[in-house]
Design a protein around this motif. Structure first.
Motif, PDB file in Angstrom:
ATOM      1  N   ILE A 140      22.132 -13.408  15.664  1.00  0.00           N
ATOM      2  CA  ILE A 140      23.373 -14.339  15.785  1.00  0.00           C
ATOM      3  C   ILE A 140      22.671 -15.772  16.315  1.00  0.00           C
ATOM      4  O   ILE A 140      23.230 -16.743  16.009  1.00  0.00           O
ATOM      5  N   GLU A 141      21.796 -15.969  17.166  1.00  0.00           N
ATOM      6  CA  GLU A 141      21.370 -16.971  17.879  1.00  0.00           C
ATOM      7  C   GLU A 141      20.717 -17.994  16.734  1.00  0.00           C
ATOM      8  O   GLU A 141      21.023 -19.304  16.421  1.00  0.00           O
ATOM      9  N   LEU A 142      19.954 -17.150  16.013  1.00  0.00           N
ATOM     10  CA  LEU A 142      19.173 -18.016  14.762  1.00  0.00           C
ATOM     11  C   LEU A 142      20.189 -18.491  13.796  1.00  0.00           C
ATOM     12  O   LEU A 142      20.128 -19.602  13.390  1.00  0.00           O
ATOM     13  N   LEU A 143      21.089 -17.587  13.567  1.00  0.00           N
ATOM     14  CA  LEU A 143      22.127 -18.105  12.279  1.00  0.00           C
ATOM     15  C   LEU A 143      23.043 -19.148  13.019  1.00  0.00           C
ATOM     16  O   LEU A 143      23.511 -19.980  12.076  1.00  0.00           O
ATOM     17  N   ARG A 144      23.359 -19.124  13.963  1.00  0.00           N
ATOM     18  CA  ARG A 144      24.140 -20.198  14.623  1.00  0.00           C
ATOM     19  C   ARG A 144      23.217 -21.527  14.616  1.00  0.00           C
ATOM     20  O   ARG A 144      23.882 -22.745  14.229  1.00  0.00           O
ATOM     21  N   LYS A 193      26.093 -13.631   5.240  1.00  0.00           N
ATOM     22  CA  LYS A 193      27.597 -13.216   5.931  1.00  0.00           C
ATOM     23  C   LYS A 193      27.602 -11.648   6.405  1.00  0.00           C
ATOM     24  O   LYS A 193      27.863 -11.438   7.373  1.00  0.00           O
ATOM     25  N   THR A 194      26.817 -10.992   5.426  1.00  0.00           N
ATOM     26  CA  THR A 194      26.785  -9.388   5.799  1.00  0.00           C
ATOM     27  C   THR A 194      25.999  -9.361   7.052  1.00  0.00           C
ATOM     28  O   THR A 194      26.280  -8.376   7.921  1.00  0.00           O
ATOM     29  N   THR A 195      24.782  -9.907   7.132  1.00  0.00           N
ATOM     30  CA  THR A 195      23.756  -9.540   8.016  1.00  0.00           C
ATOM     31  C   THR A 195      24.586 -10.229   9.472  1.00  0.00           C
ATOM     32  O   THR A 195      24.515  -9.497  10.416  1.00  0.00           O
ATOM     33  N   LEU A 196      25.359 -11.387   9.493  1.00  0.00           N
ATOM     34  CA  LEU A 196      25.941 -11.726  10.616  1.00  0.00           C
ATOM     35  C   LEU A 196      27.166 -10.792  11.177  1.00  0.00           C
ATOM     36  O   LEU A 196      27.458 -10.604  12.271  1.00  0.00           O
ATOM     37  N   ARG A 197      27.799 -10.124  10.259  1.00  0.00           N
ATOM     38  CA  ARG A 197      28.863  -9.355  10.421  1.00  0.00           C
ATOM     39  C   ARG A 197      28.471  -8.221  11.060  1.00  0.00           C
ATOM     40  O   ARG A 197      28.976  -7.628  11.992  1.00  0.00           O
ATOM     41  N   PHE A 198      27.389  -7.409  10.477  1.00  0.00           N
ATOM     42  CA  PHE A 198      26.771  -6.343  11.248  1.00  0.00           C
ATOM     43  C   PHE A 198      26.123  -6.668  12.704  1.00  0.00           C
ATOM     44  O   PHE A 198      26.261  -5.820  13.553  1.00  0.00           O
ATOM     45  N   ALA A 199      25.677  -7.853  12.672  1.00  0.00           N
ATOM     46  CA  ALA A 199      24.942  -8.276  14.163  1.00  0.00           C
ATOM     47  C   ALA A 199      26.046  -8.496  15.166  1.00  0.00           C
ATOM     48  O   ALA A 199      25.897  -7.955  16.144  1.00  0.00           O
ATOM     49  N   LYS A 200      27.209  -8.864  14.710  1.00  0.00           N
ATOM     50  CA  LYS A 200      28.521  -9.209  15.580  1.00  0.00           C
ATOM     51  C   LYS A 200      28.927  -7.720  16.221  1.00  0.00           C
ATOM     52  O   LYS A 200      29.510  -7.449  17.060  1.00  0.00           O
TER      53      LYS A 200
END
Length: 321
Positions: free
Chosen positions: A139-143, A121-128
């Motif tokens: 974002i692509e891989l976590l999606r 969740k933290t990584t995705l927030r930073f990526a966005k």
């Protein structure tokens, strides 16, 4: 890298077994449970395909030759910066692998890994926000990870085992009392229970092996980055000479070079000496053999160059000098 290459050549990486499930072979009592398991098994197999694809890409990244091992490739001094770009992509893949493996463990055991979930969740927030390593790829891989993640409604394999065990317990009294229908249902459930328990054991073992595999990937990834960091440090210290260029200056440089060469030779000798001491400590039972008389001995000498001599031979040698 040699370890990863050897595993890739011999196909020694973890093979993820398929999760077969056939709800049609179940009885009336266990049909609902097996249909639910079938949905989970389908999701786990789809997830395994993604795992295989990402692991293959990660391995290809990690096996890219180090720059000074490529013949004909000119070293420009930008190797560290270039490798960082590749490194960012590897980091994203490794983190995505950790997340999917954790998802798989959750689906098998029903135990959610809160730490990995928080990290993602933290990584995705930073990526966005455009931060972190390779935000777009993250974002692509976590999606994709979210798309192949088994839902909570599918339950877990261990939960299925518990349901079948409870059903078997409820059927046993009637089966023991001669109820034909209960006996048939109990036989089917007991067979399903043993089969799923075996599959759960295999899948759990595989997941543990996958976690160790990701640890290896992480280790190689970090070591490659450290290699390029040190290469960049060396590169930053090297530049064309623009000072005085006469015989005296050249003679002085050659003298300094000779001193450094001797210093390196001494350091190498000390290292050989220490290596021999370490081997001596780790293999105390290994026989000591004198390089002169070729006999074993208990008391002797070890030189900085790593040669061993018995007490008598080293005394004779010193006396001769």
């Amino acid at each position: 890298m040699r370890t990863v290459s050897k595993k890739a050549t011999t196909q020694a990486f973890v093979q993820i077994p398929e999760f077969p499930s056939d709800p049609r072979s179940g009885g009336l009592e266990s049909r609902r449970i097996m249909e639910k398991l079938d949905s989970l098994a389908t999701a786990l197999d789809a997830q395994a395909n993604i795992l295989d694809e990402w692991r293959e890409k990660t391995i290809q990244f990690l096996l890219r030759p180090l720059v000074d091992e490529d013949e004909g490739i000119e070293i420009t001094g930008d190797e560290y910066e270039d490798s960082t770009k590749t490194q960012d992509e590897v980091m994203v893949y490794v983190q995505a692998l950790r997340a999917v493996i954790a998802d798989r463990h959750d689906a098998l055991t029903g135990q959610e890994n809160k730490l990995v979930e928080y990290e993602i969740k933290t990584t995705l927030r930073f990526a966005k926000d455009g931060e972190g390593a390779f935000p777009e790829k993250t974002i692509e891989l976590l999606r994709t990870r979210q798309q192949v993640k088994p839902t909570k409604e599918m339950g877990s394999v261990r939960g299925t085992v518990s349901e079948l065990r409870a059903l078997a317990t409820s059927l046993r009294p009637d089966a023991e009392n001669g109820n034909i229908r209960a006996q048939n249902e109990y036989t089917i459930v007991d067979k399903q229970l043993k089969s799923i328990q075996k599959m759960l054991s295999e899948q759990t073992t595989t997941t543990t092996a996958l976690e160790k595999e990701v640890e290896l990937f992480t280790s190689v990834m970090n070591t490659r980055l450290e290699y390029y960091r040190q290469l960049q440090q060396v590169s930053d210290m090297v530049a064309p000479y623009e000072g005085l260029n006469n015989e005296r200056v050249i003679a002085k440089m050659l003298e300094e070079e000779e001193k450094l060469t001797k210093k390196i030779a001494v350091a190498k000798s000390k290292r050989r000496y220490l290596d021999h001491l370490r081997l001596e400590a780790t293999n105390p039972q290994e026989q000591r053999i004198c390089v002169i008389c070729r006999e074993t001995f208990e008391v002797g000498a070890l030189t900085v160059c790593g040669h061993q001599y018995c007490k008598e031979c080293i005394r004779l040698w010193w006396s001769g000098t």
